[in-house]
Design a protein around this motif. Sequence first.
Motif, PDB file in Angstrom:
ATOM      1  N   GLU A  23      19.584  18.050  45.473  1.00  0.00           N
ATOM      2  CA  GLU A  23      19.354  19.206  44.608  1.00  0.00           C
ATOM      3  C   GLU A  23      19.328  18.821  43.132  1.00  0.00           C
ATOM      4  O   GLU A  23      19.203  19.681  42.270  1.00  0.00           O
ATOM      5  N   ASP A  24      19.437  17.527  42.844  1.00  0.00           N
ATOM      6  CA  ASP A  24      19.342  17.042  41.466  1.00  0.00           C
ATOM      7  C   ASP A  24      17.886  16.749  41.128  1.00  0.00           C
ATOM      8  O   ASP A  24      17.107  16.359  42.001  1.00  0.00           O
TER       9      ASP A  24
ATOM     10  N   VAL B  39      18.269  16.222  32.781  1.00  0.00           N
ATOM     11  CA  VAL B  39      18.955  16.195  34.075  1.00  0.00           C
ATOM     12  C   VAL B  39      19.290  17.635  34.450  1.00  0.00           C
ATOM     13  O   VAL B  39      19.815  18.395  33.626  1.00  0.00           O
ATOM     14  N   ALA B  40      18.972  18.006  35.693  1.00  0.00           N
ATOM     15  CA  ALA B  40      19.288  19.341  36.204  1.00  0.00           C
ATOM     16  C   ALA B  40      19.902  19.207  37.594  1.00  0.00           C
ATOM     17  O   ALA B  40      19.400  18.454  38.429  1.00  0.00           O
ATOM     18  N   ASP B  41      20.970  19.940  37.833  1.00  0.00           N
ATOM     19  CA  ASP B  41      21.689  19.906  39.107  1.00  0.00           C
ATOM     20  C   ASP B  41      21.671  21.321  39.681  1.00  0.00           C
ATOM     21  O   ASP B  41      22.364  22.211  39.198  1.00  0.00           O
TER      22      ASP B  41
ATOM     23  N   ASN C  41      17.900  34.094  46.256  1.00  0.00           N
ATOM     24  CA  ASN C  41      18.803  34.980  45.529  1.00  0.00           C
ATOM     25  C   ASN C  41      20.054  34.238  45.045  1.00  0.00           C
ATOM     26  O   ASN C  41      20.733  33.579  45.832  1.00  0.00           O
ATOM     27  N   GLY C  42      20.330  34.338  43.740  1.00  0.00           N
ATOM     28  CA  GLY C  42      21.521  33.707  43.181  1.00  0.00           C
ATOM     29  C   GLY C  42      21.370  32.238  42.854  1.00  0.00           C
ATOM     30  O   GLY C  42      22.333  31.604  42.412  1.00  0.00           O
ATOM     31  N   MET C  43      20.192  31.671  43.035  1.00  0.00           N
ATOM     32  CA  MET C  43      20.037  30.246  42.733  1.00  0.00           C
ATOM     33  C   MET C  43      20.119  30.009  41.226  1.00  0.00           C
ATOM     34  O   MET C  43      19.868  30.894  40.410  1.00  0.00           O
ATOM     35  N   GLY C  44      20.483  28.797  40.884  1.00  0.00           N
ATOM     36  CA  GLY C  44      20.585  28.433  39.477  1.00  0.00           C
ATOM     37  C   GLY C  44      20.698  26.927  39.350  1.00  0.00           C
ATOM     38  O   GLY C  44      20.661  26.197  40.346  1.00  0.00           O
ATOM     39  N   THR C  45      20.846  26.469  38.142  1.00  0.00           N
ATOM     40  CA  THR C  45      20.932  25.026  37.907  1.00  0.00           C
ATOM     41  C   THR C  45      21.638  24.735  36.596  1.00  0.00           C
ATOM     42  O   THR C  45      21.598  25.552  35.669  1.00  0.00           O
ATOM     43  N   THR C  46      22.296  23.609  36.537  1.00  0.00           N
ATOM     44  CA  THR C  46      22.746  23.090  35.251  1.00  0.00           C
ATOM     45  C   THR C  46      21.530  22.477  34.561  1.00  0.00           C
ATOM     46  O   THR C  46      20.496  22.238  35.192  1.00  0.00           O
ATOM     47  N   MET C  47      21.653  22.196  33.284  1.00  0.00           N
ATOM     48  CA  MET C  47      20.519  21.593  32.569  1.00  0.00           C
ATOM     49  C   MET C  47      21.014  20.939  31.294  1.00  0.00           C
ATOM     50  O   MET C  47      21.661  21.592  30.461  1.00  0.00           O
ATOM     51  N   THR C  48      20.728  19.661  31.148  1.00  0.00           N
ATOM     52  CA  THR C  48      21.007  18.936  29.913  1.00  0.00           C
ATOM     53  C   THR C  48      19.707  18.303  29.449  1.00  0.00           C
ATOM     54  O   THR C  48      19.082  17.545  30.184  1.00  0.00           O
ATOM     55  N   VAL C  49      19.295  18.661  28.234  1.00  0.00           N
ATOM     56  CA  VAL C  49      18.007  18.260  27.675  1.00  0.00           C
ATOM     57  C   VAL C  49      18.241  17.509  26.370  1.00  0.00           C
ATOM     58  O   VAL C  49      19.022  17.951  25.528  1.00  0.00           O
ATOM     59  N   ALA C  50      17.552  16.376  26.189  1.00  0.00           N
ATOM     60  CA  ALA C  50      17.714  15.593  24.960  1.00  0.00           C
ATOM     61  C   ALA C  50      16.374  15.051  24.487  1.00  0.00           C
ATOM     62  O   ALA C  50      15.514  14.701  25.294  1.00  0.00           O
TER      63      ALA C  50
END
Length: 247
Positions: free
Chosen positions: A17-18, A36-38, A101-110
Amino acid sequence: MQAIGKVDIGRKRVRNEDAIFVSNSPIGILPNLYIVADGMGGHKAGSIASGLAISSFCEYLEAHKHIDIKTREDVTILLKLGIRNANHVIYEKSKQDEAYNGMGTTMTVATVIEDIVYLAHVGDTRLYLMNEGSIFQATTDHSLVQEMLEQGYISENETRAHPQRHIITRAVGTYAKVKIDTVMFDLSKVQYMLLCSDGLTSMLSNEEIHECVRRSSGEAEEIVDSLIETANAKGGMDNIAVIIVKK
């Protein structure tokens, strides 16, 4: 700059899922881009969310490549707007299909411009700045254990093994609006940037991450492989996403 990124499924998960994005070439008005997105959610929804976050962010940059960037603050505003667009895309898709429904992700952008790194961040994916002598965590986790740490309920050593360490307090796509942290750092004394998911940081301490970098030959791909191999050797409990940017 030299940049290499890889994603490994780890030793325990049945699906990945990454997601990562690595470009030393221009994306829209930005000269380079690292993400990077998880993802999280039900069956396959996590991978959908992380992939959508990256694709919609890049599409936003391309659609706005003619905007005028005059100040450093303009760069961070652009990153924030890109994540807000990703949030909207994921949130709307989650409403259209019950499976998402309810899905999401972390996200770090540089992005790096004239030896300054500009960073936008949601969740517990991280960015580190390193040289031979030190490692600096440039992001603060948006997570339950981070809040417990800041309030003095647990110690730093307890965070990595805490049973609630995977509970994040912010994510891209789970609500109509998202709060985004933005920051910038001078890279004049930095040799490496590391972006990674919690599949790495839940297995390795900051000191262990730094040691993997220090004992490598200095090549970005070798560092990425060493970090992934070490995290898997310690259990590989989650997917592992790693990007190394070498100046």
